[in-house]
Every structure is written in C-alpha cells, then in structure tokens.
Design an enzyme around this catalytic site. Sequence first.
Site, PDB file in Angstrom:
ATOM      1  CB  ALA A 180      75.385  60.997  90.260  1.00  0.00           C
ATOM      2  CD  GLU A 184      91.365  62.747  90.643  1.00  0.00           C
ATOM      3  OE1 GLU A 184      90.269  63.078  91.135  1.00  0.00           O
ATOM      4  OE2 GLU A 184      92.164  63.569  90.193  1.00  0.00           O
ATOM      5  CE1 TYR A 191      83.801  59.673  83.089  1.00  0.00           C
ATOM      6  CE2 TYR A 191      84.996  58.113  84.436  1.00  0.00           C
ATOM      7  CZ  TYR A 191      84.026  59.083  84.304  1.00  0.00           C
ATOM      8  OH  TYR A 191      83.291  59.467  85.404  1.00  0.00           O
TER       9      TYR A 191
END
Length: 135
Positions: free
Chosen positions: A63, A96, A108
């Site tokens: 975050a 996930e 990613y």
Amino acid sequence: MSKIDEIYYVEQSSFADPWTKEMLESEIGGEFSVLVTESAGGKICAYAIGRVVAGEAELFKIAVMPEHRRKGIAEKLLISLHELMRERDAEYCFLEVRKKNTAAVMLYEKLGYESLREIPRYYPDDDAVVMRYVL
C-alpha cells in the site's frame, strides 16, 4: 504515533476494505513475516508485508498513500521485500491481485512476475490473478 498506527493509517487510506489494526499487528509480528516501509516527512507513507515459509514467499499487502503514488515507491518496496525473502531462502514469491487492478498487474509484470491462473470470484467484486516471481 507508533509504527503500527502509521501502517494502519496507510492501510485505511489505501483500501475500501482495510485490514483491522489487530490483523496487521498479528501479521507483522509473525515468525515468518517480512515487512518493508517507506517514509516521507518522518511518517510511513507506504508498506509491503509478506511471509516466507518452507522456501516459498507470498506478498500479502502493498500500500502507498494516494498522494505518494506513481513515484516508484511500490517498485522500490517490492525490490526490498524480494531481497528479504531471498535472505530467508525463498525461491518464489506468489501473490493474488484483482484482475481489474491493471496498474498493479502491470507493475508486477514489469518486475518479472508471471501470471499463473485466474481464480473466479476470489474477491466479492472481481476475479483474482495468481502471479509468481522467481526470486
């Protein structure tokens, strides 16, 4: 403000369904947990939490405060987290991510994660993409 309070503030500012402070404390204090943070102005503005067990790692949460996004902080956190995971002899890192979260998926992929499969209805409002990174 304590470290956990600062992380909790970032959590609340970043997610519609944030973890509770107790959930964060439990995960951060766990035997297998790894945590990296980034600060700005003397306060934590971003964090990443993962876990390493039996040679495999998982990214649980990452975050960044909204006003600090799009500055390369998430990438920096992931690189640091990967290093900690390697130091604990992990070979892979799994995660996930919401299929609709294209910005995260692109980050990613940029770092070398590969998509393995999708899990329908993993989230109440979305499918998940399972990704793997070779550490």
